[in-house]
Design a protein around this motif. Structure first.
Motif, short mmCIF file in Angstrom:
data_model
loop_
_atom_site.label_atom_id
_atom_site.label_comp_id
_atom_site.label_asym_id
_atom_site.label_seq_id
_atom_site.Cartn_x
_atom_site.Cartn_y
_atom_site.Cartn_z
N TYR A 22 -2.53 -44.44 -0.28
CA TYR A 22 -3.75 -45.19 0.05
C TYR A 22 -3.79 -45.54 1.53
CZ TYR A 22 -4.02 -45.43 -4.96
OH TYR A 22 -4.07 -45.09 -6.28
N CYS A 23 -3.77 -44.50 2.38
CA CYS A 23 -3.79 -44.69 3.83
C CYS A 23 -5.18 -45.06 4.33
CB CYS A 23 -3.36 -43.42 4.55
SG CYS A 23 -1.68 -42.94 4.24
N GLY A 24 -6.18 -44.40 3.79
CA GLY A 24 -7.54 -44.64 4.24
C GLY A 24 -8.31 -43.34 4.35
N ILE A 25 -7.75 -42.36 5.02
CA ILE A 25 -8.37 -41.04 5.13
C ILE A 25 -7.84 -40.19 3.97
CG2 ILE A 25 -8.57 -38.96 6.54
CD1 ILE A 25 -8.23 -40.69 9.01
N LYS A 26 -8.73 -39.62 3.19
CA LYS A 26 -8.33 -38.90 1.98
C LYS A 26 -7.33 -37.78 2.27
CE LYS A 26 -8.51 -38.60 -2.38
NZ LYS A 26 -7.82 -39.63 -3.12
N GLU A 27 -7.53 -37.06 3.38
CA GLU A 27 -6.61 -35.98 3.74
C GLU A 27 -5.19 -36.52 3.95
OE1 GLU A 27 -9.55 -36.47 5.06
OE2 GLU A 27 -10.68 -34.60 4.93
N MET A 28 -5.10 -37.68 4.58
CA MET A 28 -3.79 -38.29 4.81
C MET A 28 -3.19 -38.81 3.51
SD MET A 28 -2.91 -37.74 7.81
CE MET A 28 -1.46 -38.76 7.84
N ASP A 29 -4.05 -39.32 2.63
CA ASP A 29 -3.57 -39.76 1.32
C ASP A 29 -2.88 -38.61 0.60
OD1 ASP A 29 -4.85 -42.13 1.91
OD2 ASP A 29 -6.46 -41.85 0.46
N LEU A 30 -3.51 -37.44 0.65
CA LEU A 30 -2.94 -36.28 -0.03
C LEU A 30 -1.66 -35.80 0.64
CD1 LEU A 30 -6.24 -34.33 -0.75
CD2 LEU A 30 -4.83 -35.57 -2.39
N LEU A 31 -1.66 -35.72 1.95
CA LEU A 31 -0.47 -35.24 2.67
C LEU A 31 0.71 -36.20 2.52
CD1 LEU A 31 -2.14 -33.97 5.97
CD2 LEU A 31 -0.99 -32.56 4.26
N LEU A 32 0.47 -37.45 2.88
CA LEU A 32 1.57 -38.42 2.85
C LEU A 32 1.95 -38.82 1.43
CD1 LEU A 32 0.64 -40.72 5.86
CD2 LEU A 32 2.31 -38.87 5.79
N GLY A 33 0.95 -38.93 0.56
CA GLY A 33 1.23 -39.30 -0.83
C GLY A 33 2.11 -38.27 -1.53
#
Length: 68
Positions: A22-33
């Motif tokens: 739950y970073c904020g930017i969906k792309e980052m959510d997918l990468l980091l998650g």
């Protein structure tokens, strides 16, 4: 490592997994998650520290540019 230290590290790992999804930017959510879900359990305490610091020191757009 004592049980207390282990519990604290486990709590930090759970918090970082949640934060990664739950970073904020969906792309980052997918990468980091996905990274956190796959690797967080095997990270050493020092690596957890480094990952935590990476998230604290960088915003989503900066991390996204760096990763991609």
């Amino acid at each position: 490592m004592t049980d207390t230290t282990s519990d604290t590290l486990d709590a930090r790992r759970r918090r970082l997994i949640y934060r990664s999804w739950y970073c904020g930017i969906k792309e980052m959510d997918l990468l980091l998650g996905r990274f956190a879900k796959t690797h967080m359990a095997s990270l050493t305490e020092e690596e957890v520290d480094a990952y935590e610091q990476l998230l604290a020191d960088n915003n989503d757009p900066r991390l996204y540019r760096w990763i991609t």
